[in-house]
Scaffold this motif. Structure first.
Motif, PDB file in Angstrom:
ATOM      1  N   UNK A 147       0.848  -1.185   0.000  1.00 18.62           N
ATOM      2  CA  UNK A 147       0.000   0.000   0.000  1.00 18.62           C
ATOM      3  C   UNK A 147       0.885   1.238   0.000  1.00 18.62           C
ATOM      4  N   UNK A 148       0.440   2.237  -0.708  1.00 17.63           N
ATOM      5  CA  UNK A 148       1.210   3.468  -0.783  1.00 17.63           C
ATOM      6  C   UNK A 148       0.577   4.441  -1.746  1.00 17.63           C
ATOM      7  N   UNK A 149       1.348   5.435  -2.165  1.00 18.55           N
ATOM      8  CA  UNK A 149       0.803   6.490  -3.008  1.00 18.55           C
ATOM      9  C   UNK A 149       1.864   6.995  -3.970  1.00 18.55           C
ATOM     10  N   UNK A 150       1.470   7.185  -5.218  1.00 21.96           N
ATOM     11  CA  UNK A 150       2.339   7.809  -6.219  1.00 21.96           C
ATOM     12  C   UNK A 150       2.133   9.317  -6.128  1.00 21.96           C
ATOM     13  N   UNK A 151       3.198  10.040  -5.824  1.00 14.83           N
ATOM     14  CA  UNK A 151       3.110  11.487  -5.676  1.00 14.83           C
ATOM     15  C   UNK A 151       3.361  12.227  -6.977  1.00 14.83           C
ATOM     16  N   UNK A 152       4.230  11.696  -7.829  1.00 14.21           N
ATOM     17  CA  UNK A 152       4.567  12.383  -9.081  1.00 14.21           C
ATOM     18  C   UNK A 152       4.992  11.354 -10.109  1.00 14.21           C
ATOM     19  N   UNK A 153       4.610  11.590 -11.351  1.00 11.90           N
ATOM     20  CA  UNK A 153       5.012  10.722 -12.455  1.00 11.90           C
ATOM     21  C   UNK A 153       5.285  11.600 -13.666  1.00 11.90           C
ATOM     22  N   UNK A 154       5.855  10.996 -14.700  1.00 12.62           N
ATOM     23  CA  UNK A 154       6.220  11.753 -15.897  1.00 12.62           C
ATOM     24  C   UNK A 154       5.006  12.447 -16.491  1.00 12.62           C
ATOM     25  N   UNK A 155       5.221  13.701 -16.900  1.00 12.62           N
ATOM     26  CA  UNK A 155       4.184  14.469 -17.580  1.00 12.62           C
ATOM     27  C   UNK A 155       4.626  14.696 -19.021  1.00 12.62           C
ATOM     28  N   UNK A 156       3.920  14.091 -19.958  1.00 18.23           N
ATOM     29  CA  UNK A 156       4.262  14.288 -21.360  1.00 18.23           C
ATOM     30  C   UNK A 156       5.667  13.814 -21.664  1.00 18.23           C
ATOM     31  N   UNK A 161      10.262  10.114 -14.696  1.00 16.90           N
ATOM     32  CA  UNK A 161      10.401   9.738 -13.287  1.00 16.90           C
ATOM     33  C   UNK A 161       9.060   9.344 -12.702  1.00 16.90           C
ATOM     34  N   UNK A 162       9.131   8.577 -11.626  1.00 15.65           N
ATOM     35  CA  UNK A 162       7.962   8.318 -10.795  1.00 15.65           C
ATOM     36  C   UNK A 162       8.446   8.335  -9.343  1.00 15.65           C
ATOM     37  N   UNK A 163       7.767   9.120  -8.521  1.00 15.04           N
ATOM     38  CA  UNK A 163       8.135   9.318  -7.118  1.00 15.04           C
ATOM     39  C   UNK A 163       6.983   8.818  -6.269  1.00 15.04           C
ATOM     40  N   UNK A 164       7.246   7.841  -5.394  1.00 17.23           N
ATOM     41  CA  UNK A 164       6.170   7.240  -4.614  1.00 17.23           C
ATOM     42  C   UNK A 164       6.657   6.897  -3.213  1.00 17.23           C
ATOM     43  N   UNK A 170       6.461  -0.250   5.830  1.00 11.77           N
ATOM     44  CA  UNK A 170       7.119   1.056   5.899  1.00 11.77           C
ATOM     45  C   UNK A 170       8.510   1.019   5.268  1.00 11.77           C
ATOM     46  N   UNK A 171       8.562   0.667   3.982  1.00 10.20           N
ATOM     47  CA  UNK A 171       9.829   0.621   3.256  1.00 10.20           C
ATOM     48  C   UNK A 171      10.467   2.002   3.151  1.00 10.20           C
ATOM     49  N   UNK A 172       9.649   3.029   3.012  1.00 12.83           N
ATOM     50  CA  UNK A 172      10.163   4.390   2.859  1.00 12.83           C
ATOM     51  C   UNK A 172       9.627   5.018   1.586  1.00 12.83           C
ATOM     52  N   UNK A 173      10.423   5.883   0.971  1.00  8.33           N
ATOM     53  CA  UNK A 173      10.044   6.530  -0.287  1.00  8.33           C
ATOM     54  C   UNK A 173      11.071   6.187  -1.351  1.00  8.33           C
ATOM     55  N   UNK A 174      10.641   6.250  -2.607  1.00 12.62           N
ATOM     56  CA  UNK A 174      11.465   5.810  -3.735  1.00 12.62           C
ATOM     57  C   UNK A 174      11.309   6.800  -4.882  1.00 12.62           C
ATOM     58  N   UNK A 175      12.408   7.112  -5.515  1.00 14.05           N
ATOM     59  CA  UNK A 175      12.390   7.858  -6.773  1.00 14.05           C
ATOM     60  C   UNK A 175      12.961   6.958  -7.858  1.00 14.05           C
ATOM     61  N   UNK A 242       9.468   7.904   4.605  1.00 11.00           N
ATOM     62  CA  UNK A 242       8.608   8.613   3.659  1.00 11.00           C
ATOM     63  C   UNK A 242       8.047   9.860   4.322  1.00 11.00           C
ATOM     64  N   UNK A 243       8.200  11.002   3.678  1.00 12.73           N
ATOM     65  CA  UNK A 243       7.669  12.248   4.220  1.00 12.73           C
ATOM     66  C   UNK A 243       6.166  12.167   4.399  1.00 12.73           C
TER      67      UNK A 243
END
Length: 679
Positions: A147-156, A161-164, A170-175, A242-243
């Motif tokens: 379970x988690x959330x994608x905060x940002x992904x490639x636009x056009x 990148x994808x940042x989640x 609680x693995x943390x955050x990944x870019x 993860x922030x």
């Protein structure tokens, strides 16, 4: 906090997710090697149709990175000697051809894994489909339980990148960062584009290599037999925490993006004769009939060559640039005064506002339509001129700014895309995604308010700036509407921090910067990049044009953010900002404006030309970095003296004092590194 991810977690799963789960749970994979990525365990395994790199944090989840996909063909895998800097290199032989996988790691500070996939086809080939390459693993290596959330992904076609972040476990955050420039040979060969290829749906993320079939390419080309291509250059950066709020997530994103950027090769230095280009541009502005028109006897700049109609933003942008150019060279440019003569025509005394178009616009445009950001950008340039001592600009600014304040208060600092000038009735509320209006107008509005405070010392302008910035909280990566607005918002946040001593505004500046850097591409090695693959920032995430002035407008704000505070920006942001500025300036060059190669030139070392006294009493030092080959004479000052020019700027240097909420600070209105004022 608003849910901003366009890539929502799904309750359904693709066959690739279920097949991976089965292989992991039944132990079908064969371990090939293992190594550490800092405190993470990495295991390279051979599966049924892929080679995987499994990265786990013991008891806290992990990731599965598909390093090679052989599409069901039988294959053999063997380890070969690794190159310097690599921890592992593998070769895969199959009926499709040969794959070569190169793994490298970094254990210092933030942990980083890089996996590069090379491929040599055994025969001329079309690739019909390739699945995504990154899968999130939950408890017991089960991707369906993560379970988690994608905060940002490639636009056009921006940065791949994808940042989640994980919420359970609680693995943390990944870019995940895909160096798309390394794939240029593949894009050329397949006639595909890196348009929105990095993203996905939880838990299936990462790169989905574009193919002629998936992008419906009309004129297909084949991959040639025996020619090596890079199919993936994946850089994965890990954080063990993860922030949990907008500002911290933005700070982590900037930091992790800086780590990823250090991994790729920077672009080659290209020299451009900017001095000659400036002189030629000025000559064309003064003489080309397509560049200007006369209305009511006054001269106006055309937004495009023989296109559109004169408008206030273009007029003031050119006037401001001519003012800066005149200060740099040591004497005013006559065209600046000529263009200013007609500025009053844009002012509507009845509504007490700056109109976008002239009174004689006719039916070509809707004269009553106000584009929200378009109203504040001219005010920003009026403020810049006023801070340099331009009295008429100051008068026009304060005649027009109250209308902008009324608009902000009417819309409660959440502007629509377009509204009517007379009564603020909305013409277009939301942008293309139908969720938001012009979300980052509050940033440029706050910047204008701080300029007004700088000119008057009135605390009400500080309060307006604070309300506008506060309204944008919680939007996260949806804050950005247009890059040249968001970056001014970042500078406004930093200035508010200086004025109010509220560190929350410094943290909020990271949210603006994160949105900005999310929307610009990586600047890898552009020597092999086709035009249109590696680009400067777009005007908007979904925009398909990139006017040069918008790129340079965003770059102009960078000195402001750098000089706003004695505390430096995070090194990741500074490194990324240099990349963005280099990309924008390089792409702004016209054909034929490049210097000869360094081997043919006497000197290519950087030098500065200063127009203005270099004494301690004058903080204004206008300078530009350029190679020595095009310098007029031995120094800029000698050159201007030879031409009979004054060596001092034609606008006075002003000093000001900030007062708000009991705080004060003193600064020069002229930043050492450029003509934009900065506290």
């Amino acid at each position: 906090m608003a849910q901003t991810s366009a890539l929502e977690q799904s309750s359904t799963f693709t066959p690739f997710v279920l097949c991976l789960r089965e292989e992991l749970q039944r132990g079908f994979m064969k371990r090939l090697d293992r190594f550490l990525v800092g405190d993470l365990e990495a295991e390279v395994c051979q599966g049924r149709d892929s080679v995987w790199c499994l990265i786990r944090r013991k008891g806290r989840g992990g990731l599965a990175l598909r390093a090679a996909y052989v599409n069901g063909a039988g294959f053999t895998c063997r380890e070969v000697p690794a190159e310097p800097g690599e921890v592992l290199q593998l070769e895969i032989d199959s009926v499709l051809g040969k794959h070569r996988l190169c793994f490298s790691t970094s254990g210092a500070d933030l942990h980083r894994l890089r996996a590069v996939t090379h491929f040599i086809p055994s025969a001329p080939m079309h690739i019909p489909f390739v699945p995504r390459d990154l899968y999130v693993l939950g408890k017991d290596d089960d991707p369906t339980k993560a379970q988690g959330n994608v905060e940002a992904a490639q636009r056009g076609v921006n940065g791949g990148l994808v940042y989640f972040r994980f919420s359970e476990p609680d693995f943390g955050s990944v870019l995940y960062f895909q160096n798309l420039t390394a794939l240029n040979d593949y894009f050329r060969a397949s006639r595909t584009k890196p348009d929105g290829v990095v993203g996905g749906h939880w838990p299936e993320l990462g790169l989905q290599l574009p193919t002629p079939q998936t992008q419906e390419v009309q004129e297909q080309r084949e991959l040639k037999a025996g020619e090596e291509l890079v199919l993936s250059d994946a850089i994965v950066v890990f954080r063990d925490w993860a922030g949990d709020n907008e500002q911290e997530m933005a700070r982590q994103f900037l930091q992790m993006l800086g780590v990823a950027y250090k991994t790729i090769e920077p672009p080659a230095v290209e020299y451009h004769d900017w001095v000659q280009r400036a002189e030629l541009t000025l000559k064309h502005l003064e003489s080309a009939p397509q560049a200007t028109e006369r209305h009511f006897g006054d001269l106006y700049v055309m937004p495009y060559v023989e296109g559109e109609v004169p408008d206030v933003m273009v007029q003031l942008s050119v006037i401001n640039s001519l003012c800066e150019y005149g200060m740099w060279r040591g004497e005013p440019v006559p065209l600046e005064a000529e263009l200013w003569k007609g500025m009053e025509r844009f002012y509507d005394p009845k509504l007490k506002m700056l109109r976008r178009f002239l009174p004689d616009v006719g039916d070509a445009k809707d004269p009553d339509a106000v584009d929200s950001w378009y109203y504040y950008h001219p005010l920003l340039n009026l403020g810049r001129l006023a801070l340099r001592g331009h009295k008429d600009a100051k008068t026009l600014l304060f005649k027009s700014v109250e209308y902008g304040i009324r608009a902000a208060q009417h819309f409660d600092y959440a502007w629509p895309v377009m509204y009517k000038a007379q009564d603020f009735s909305i013409i277009q509320k939301a942008r293309g995604d139908e969720r938001f209006g012009q979300t980052d107008v509050g940033g440029i509005y706050a910047y204008v308010m701080l300029q007004c405070f700088e000119l008057t010392g009135e605390d009400r302008f500080i309060q307006e700036a604070r309300r506008a910035i506060d309204k944008g909280r919680g939007l996260r990566f949806d804050l950005l509407y247009q890059t040249n607005l968001t970056v001014w918002g970042a500078v406004a946040c930093m200035r508010l921090w200086r004025i109010t001593e509220d560190a929350d505004y410094l943290a909020q500046s990271y949210a603006n910067l994160a949105g900005f850097f999310h929307t610009i591409p990586s600047c890898g090695n552009r020597r092999s990049a086709p035009r249109g693959t590696t680009r400067p920032s777009w005007a908007r995430p979904a925009c398909t044009t990139r006017p040069t002035w918008r790129c340079t407008s965003a770059s102009r704000a960078s000195p402001g953010s750098r000089n706003t505070s004695p505390r430096p920006a995070p090194i990741s942001s500074r490194r990324r900002g240099c990349c963005a500025a280099t990309s924008a300036s390089s792409r702004s060059a016209w054909p034929g404006s490049t210097f000869p190669t360094p081997s043919r030139r006497r000197s290519c070392t950087g030098a500065s030309i200063r127009a203005g006294p270099s004494t301690a009493s004058s903080p204004s030092r206008w300078r530009t970095s350029m190679p020595t080959g095009r310098r007029r004479g031995r120094s800029g000052r000698k050159s201007m003296a030879a031409a009979g020019r004054s060596s001092s700027p034609h606008a006075p240097t002003t000093r000001w004092r900030m007062r708000a909420s009991g705080c004060s600070a003193t600064a020069s209105s002229a930043a050492t590194n450029g003509p934009e004022s900065a506290p």
